[in-house]
Design an enzyme around this catalytic site. Structure first.
Site, mmCIF file in Angstrom:
data_model
loop_
_atom_site.group_PDB
_atom_site.id
_atom_site.type_symbol
_atom_site.label_atom_id
_atom_site.label_comp_id
_atom_site.label_asym_id
_atom_site.label_seq_id
_atom_site.Cartn_x
_atom_site.Cartn_y
_atom_site.Cartn_z
ATOM 1 C CG ASP A 124 -2.317 1.201 1.188
ATOM 2 O OD1 ASP A 124 -2.126 1.380 0.054
ATOM 3 O OD2 ASP A 124 -2.706 1.315 2.429
ATOM 4 C CG HIS A 131 -4.139 10.921 1.947
ATOM 5 N ND1 HIS A 131 -4.973 10.676 2.508
ATOM 6 C CD2 HIS A 131 -3.638 9.324 1.999
ATOM 7 C CE1 HIS A 131 -5.524 10.202 3.653
ATOM 8 N NE2 HIS A 131 -4.086 8.990 3.030
ATOM 9 C CD GLU A 196 -5.868 4.809 3.731
ATOM 10 O OE1 GLU A 196 -5.090 4.118 3.471
ATOM 11 O OE2 GLU A 196 -5.838 5.738 5.073
ATOM 12 C CD GLU A 198 -5.237 2.774 -0.619
ATOM 13 O OE1 GLU A 198 -4.489 2.972 -1.401
ATOM 14 O OE2 GLU A 198 -5.297 3.058 0.634
ATOM 15 C CG ASP A 230 -5.775 0.110 2.423
ATOM 16 O OD1 ASP A 230 -6.704 -0.601 2.511
ATOM 17 O OD2 ASP A 230 -5.074 0.523 2.686
ATOM 18 N NE ARG A 234 -8.310 7.656 8.276
ATOM 19 C CZ ARG A 234 -7.266 7.232 7.414
ATOM 20 N NH1 ARG A 234 -6.189 6.489 7.570
ATOM 21 N NH2 ARG A 234 -8.062 7.016 5.955
ATOM 22 C CD GLN A 237 -2.911 5.214 10.091
ATOM 23 O OE1 GLN A 237 -4.980 5.077 9.611
ATOM 24 N NE2 GLN A 237 -2.746 5.928 9.113
ATOM 25 C CE LYS A 250 -3.969 2.917 7.207
ATOM 26 N NZ LYS A 250 -4.015 4.012 5.685
ATOM 27 C CB THR A 254 -7.489 -4.749 1.604
ATOM 28 O OG1 THR A 254 -7.008 -4.312 2.838
ATOM 29 C CG2 THR A 254 -7.893 -3.483 0.440
ATOM 30 C CD GLU A 357 -7.389 13.233 2.952
ATOM 31 O OE1 GLU A 357 -7.121 13.632 2.205
ATOM 32 O OE2 GLU A 357 -7.467 12.030 2.796
HETATM 33 CA CA CA Z 1 -4.128 2.826 2.552
#
Ligand code: CA
Length: 418
Positions: A124, A131, A196, A198, A230, A234, A237, A250, A254, A357
């Protein structure tokens, strides 16, 4: 060749010219219509059974599709990828094939889509400047938002391939350890569960250990792309990531879209990436070569409400640069390796590819059209990420969607939760 829409051969399926799954796209996937997994290619709102079609045409080795997985096709390499795609286009545009192939078209509403290939290593990246800047401001407010290495190399980490799932699979709210604002260490379900947005790159042809894959060999190794969500916790993390990077925040899930769009379908969507300053090292410098910026428009919907439009064209590092960096140390590639771009966020507030975000760390809740608000995801929430890109001759490339719903913690049949 001119570039009018009429140059695109039409299919005997009678699709409109603006259909995102016309002959210009032809993504591959694995479907189950009730009798096991089969490899198919999407055309319009149907999937063509490739093993059955090959058995009738005999111009493509049906063994490529015998196992109900894309693994054999991925491993076969770029000459075979081009030959199969060319053959499928002929089948679906030449009316001489219609009678033989029409019975092999299965409506999408009658199939369940499966994880299309055996996922090897999963890497990843973190390739969006917008970002990375946003996250830097939130996670390290007392420092420069971008770390000193960020513009010199595409930052990445090795993820967990065993929890890569196909669109539609439920996502259980992860448990874990985190630190509250008052400093207390707690163990429990994540309260800051996020997405996320992606793009995933699927490696086809392998490379041996000890040999770097240069920028211009990208198309020799990467078969195609898919959409990735993904999922990220938070709170877990933020507490765990120093010094070795993301781990349990994470690795719980996924999600991938079920259709792998070949790189060949994206040639008309290629754009110059943003100017890189400082100029990167030679093995990453694509200033003088055809680069692999891609003009893909993502759309993120939460419970049916569109909340963001992340633009892939704004990504600082390309997939070719990610691959070159991933192998510069002599690391090998295996068929089925997957690397994802990192969250796609543009400069605009409505272009952010994660809820951390969009809600600015939970301080600015989103107000949904039904009057409810969100910072992070709640149980029952469903996120759908979809995307399109420009195709040749005014057509549009579809990627389909990656969908996932949050469900409360899993049962703990194998022992008490910690
Ligand atoms: Ca990611």
């Amino acid at each position: 060749m001119t570039t009018s829409a009429t140059d695109m051969p039409s299919t005997w399926l009678g699709l409109s010219e603006d259909h995102p799954f016309g002959l210009q796209t032809l993504p591959y996937g694995v479907f189950d219509a009730g009798s096991g997994r089969r490899v198919g290619v999407r055309i319009g709102e149907c999937v063509l059974d490739l093993a059955a079609a090959c058995a009738r045409s005999r111009r493509i080795d049906a063994g490529l599709f015998a196992r109900g997985s894309l693994d054999e096709l991925l491993a076969a390499g770029p000459d075979t990828w081009a030959a199969v795609r060319g053959e499928v286009r002929t089948w679906l545009s030449d009316t001489n094939y219609r009678t033989a192939l029409e019975p092999l078209l299965v409506p999408l509403e009658d199939v369940t889509m499966c994880l299309p290939f055996t996922v090897g290593d999963y890497v990843d990246f973190y390739a969006s400047e917008h970002h990375a800047t946003n996250l830097g401001r939130m996670f390290r407010p007392d420092q420069e938002p971008l770390t000193p290495n960020w513009k010199h190399l595409p930052i990445g980490y090795h993820g967990r391939s065993g929890t890569v799932v196909v669109s539609g699979e439920p996502v259980w709210r992860p448990r874990g350890q985190s630190r509250r604002p008052d400093g207390e260490i707690v163990v429990g379900p994540s309260t800051r569960l996020d997405i996320e947005v992606e793009l995933g790159f699927v490696v086809g042809a392998p490379s041996p250990r000890g040999r770097a894959v240069p920028l211009d060999a990208f198309e020799q190794h990467v078969f195609g792309v898919c959409l990735v969500n993904d999922w990220s916790a938070r709170d877990i993390q933020a507490w765990e990531y120093v010094p070795l990077g993301p781990f349990l925040g994470k690795s719980f899930a996924t999600s991938l879209s079920p259709w792998i769009v070949p790189l060949e379908a994206l040639q008309a969507a290629r754009v110059r990436p943003p100017v890189r300053d400082p100029r990167p090292a030679a093995y990453l410098d694509d200033a003088a070569t055809p680069s692999w910026g891609i003009d893909i428009d993502f759309k993120v919907a939460l419970n049916g409400h569109v909340v963001s439009h992340p633009p892939f064209a704004s990504m600082y590092w390309t997939g070719a640069q990610m691959l070159a960096h991933m192998t510069v140390n002599g690391s090998s590639l295996r068929t089925g390796d997957l690397f994802a771009s990192g969250t796609v966020s543009g400069p605009g507030r409505d272009q952010r590819g994660s809820f951390i975000e969009l809600s600015w760390g939970g301080t600015e809740p989103l107000i949904l059209p039904d009057g409810t608000t969100r910072t992070f995801l709640e149980d029952g929430d469903e996120v759908v990420i979809s995307a399109t890109a420009p195709g040749p001759d005014g057509t549009m490339i579809g990627f389909g969607e990656v969908r996932g719903r949050i469900v409360s913690e899993p049962a703990t049949a194998e022992g008490e939760a910690p």
